[in-house]
Design an enzyme around this catalytic site. Structure first.
Site, PDB file in Angstrom:
ATOM      1  N   GLU A 117       0.829  -1.211   0.000  1.00 41.10           N
ATOM      2  CA  GLU A 117       0.000   0.000   0.000  1.00 41.10           C
ATOM      3  C   GLU A 117       0.862   1.259   0.000  1.00 41.10           C
ATOM      4  O   GLU A 117       0.574   2.220  -0.703  1.00 41.10           O
ATOM      5  CB  GLU A 117      -0.922  -0.001   1.223  1.00 41.10           C
ATOM      6  CG  GLU A 117      -1.824   1.220   1.279  1.00 41.10           C
ATOM      7  CD  GLU A 117      -2.767   1.176   2.466  1.00 41.10           C
ATOM      8  OE1 GLU A 117      -3.546   2.137   2.639  1.00 41.10           O
ATOM      9  OE2 GLU A 117      -2.734   0.185   3.221  1.00 41.10           O
ATOM     10  N   HIS A 153       7.931   9.950 -18.763  1.00 39.22           N
ATOM     11  CA  HIS A 153       7.560   8.751 -18.033  1.00 39.22           C
ATOM     12  C   HIS A 153       7.465   7.577 -18.991  1.00 39.22           C
ATOM     13  O   HIS A 153       7.354   7.733 -20.199  1.00 39.22           O
ATOM     14  CB  HIS A 153       6.237   8.964 -17.304  1.00 39.22           C
ATOM     15  CG  HIS A 153       6.353   9.902 -16.146  1.00 39.22           C
ATOM     16  ND1 HIS A 153       5.361  10.062 -15.207  1.00 39.22           N
ATOM     17  CD2 HIS A 153       7.348  10.746 -15.772  1.00 39.22           C
ATOM     18  CE1 HIS A 153       5.729  10.944 -14.298  1.00 39.22           C
ATOM     19  NE2 HIS A 153       6.921  11.374 -14.621  1.00 39.22           N
ATOM     20  N   GLU A 155       5.165   5.470 -19.666  1.00 38.90           N
ATOM     21  CA  GLU A 155       3.952   5.360 -20.480  1.00 38.90           C
ATOM     22  C   GLU A 155       4.064   6.188 -21.758  1.00 38.90           C
ATOM     23  O   GLU A 155       3.704   5.721 -22.844  1.00 38.90           O
ATOM     24  CB  GLU A 155       2.734   5.829 -19.677  1.00 38.90           C
ATOM     25  CG  GLU A 155       2.415   4.966 -18.458  1.00 38.90           C
ATOM     26  CD  GLU A 155       3.085   5.459 -17.195  1.00 38.90           C
ATOM     27  OE1 GLU A 155       2.607   5.136 -16.094  1.00 38.90           O
ATOM     28  OE2 GLU A 155       4.121   6.167 -17.299  1.00 38.90           O
ATOM     29  N   CYS A 186       0.093  11.471 -17.456  1.00 38.24           N
ATOM     30  CA  CYS A 186       0.207  10.334 -18.380  1.00 38.24           C
ATOM     31  C   CYS A 186      -1.170   9.807 -18.772  1.00 38.24           C
ATOM     32  O   CYS A 186      -1.384   9.422 -19.925  1.00 38.24           O
ATOM     33  CB  CYS A 186       1.037   9.224 -17.745  1.00 38.24           C
ATOM     34  SG  CYS A 186       2.810   9.571 -17.685  1.00 38.24           S
TER      35      CYS A 186
END
Length: 276
Positions: A117, A153, A155, A186
């Site tokens: 998490e 990034h 992506e 992104c």
């Protein structure tokens, strides 16, 4: 000696083959990996020095701030005179390059893809991809990208370095397995790409949700789904598939961590709440 055993496991390079495999070494190796993982969460930069990536980034400063290896001031460092310390002027350093390869180091996969998490120390995005271009004579594409979050990034870099050309006459089936879901910027770029490239279908399996509590992140994920992207969370079988497909695993099987299923269910519920 035990010191040698502890020094070898985390520092092994991806391309080096093991000379021996003994079952009694597995627990010791697991202890070492957990020890280094804890160090990476506290200080990822120092821990990364012990486990190098497949491709070293270029344009890395050679020494500490203001000096080169021999102690002399490097470019951008100005002496203020006498015995005073050097004053470092601001320098523009080029961004870290995107690393592209076929197989991921197994230690990096276990650390970066762990679906915890709170992802302390996990400040990169690892993106594993499969591309099936129908109506083409060539084979599909497979590999991974790694970014440093200082330039493009992963992506966005995928559409510049892996799939820069788009043929409207072809149908593209693109599948990603990523260490965390896209950021807001992104997500917006991906949504625009999917709206422009009508015959491209994108499915994203994410290990973790990136800052999912933020309203702009939630809006970005909703826009991405509205543009036709399929968003999924990685369940234990997906981690096993990614390990077998994208990791330099030396024929070793992957056993999901103890809370892998529980964490998947947690993120799956969060994603469902966002997209409802």
């Amino acid at each position: 000696m035990s010191d040698k055993k502890e020094g070898k496991a985390p520092g092994k390079l991806p391309g080096r083959k093991k000379t021996e495999r003994k079952a009694d070494k597995a627990p010791e190796k697991e202890k070492v990996e957990k020890k280094v993982e804890r160090k990476m969460e506290k200080d990822p930069d120092k821990a990364a020095e012990k486990v190098p990536t497949e491709k070293a980034t270029e344009n890395t400063p050679e020494a500490s701030e203001g000096t080169v290896g021999n102690g002399a001031p490097r470019e951008g460092a100005v002496a203020s005179g006498g015995d005073e310390e050097f004053v470092v002027e601001p320098m523009e350093l080029p961004p870290f390059e995107i690393i592209v390869g076929e197989k991921i180091n197994p230690f990096f996969f276990k650390f970066q893809f762990k679906n915890v998490e709170y992802s302390s120390g996990r400040n990169k995005t690892f993106l594993c991809f499969l591309v099936d271009a129908q109506n083409s004579n060539g084979e599909g594409l497979r590999g991974y990208l790694e970014d440093e979050h200082t330039g493009a990034h992963a992506e966005e870099a995928f559409f510049h370095q892996v799939l820069p050309q788009y043929d409207p006459a072809q149908r593209y089936m693109v599948t990603w397995y990523v260490s965390s879901s896209p950021c807001a910027a992104c997500a917006a770029k991906l949504a625009e790409i999917l709206k422009t490239r009508k015959t491209l279908r994108l499915t994203i399996f994410s290990s973790r949700l990136f800052m999912w509590e933020e309203p702009e992140i939630q809006a970005g994920l909703k826009a991405l789904v509205a543009a036709g992207c399929k968003l999924r969370m990685m369940k234990p079988s997906d981690f096993i598939y990614a390990w077998d497909t994208f990791v330099e695993n030396e024929d070793q099987s992957f056993t999901p961590w103890e809370d892998c299923q529980e964490n998947y269910e947690y993120y799956q519920e969060r994603l469902a709440d966002i997209l409802q």
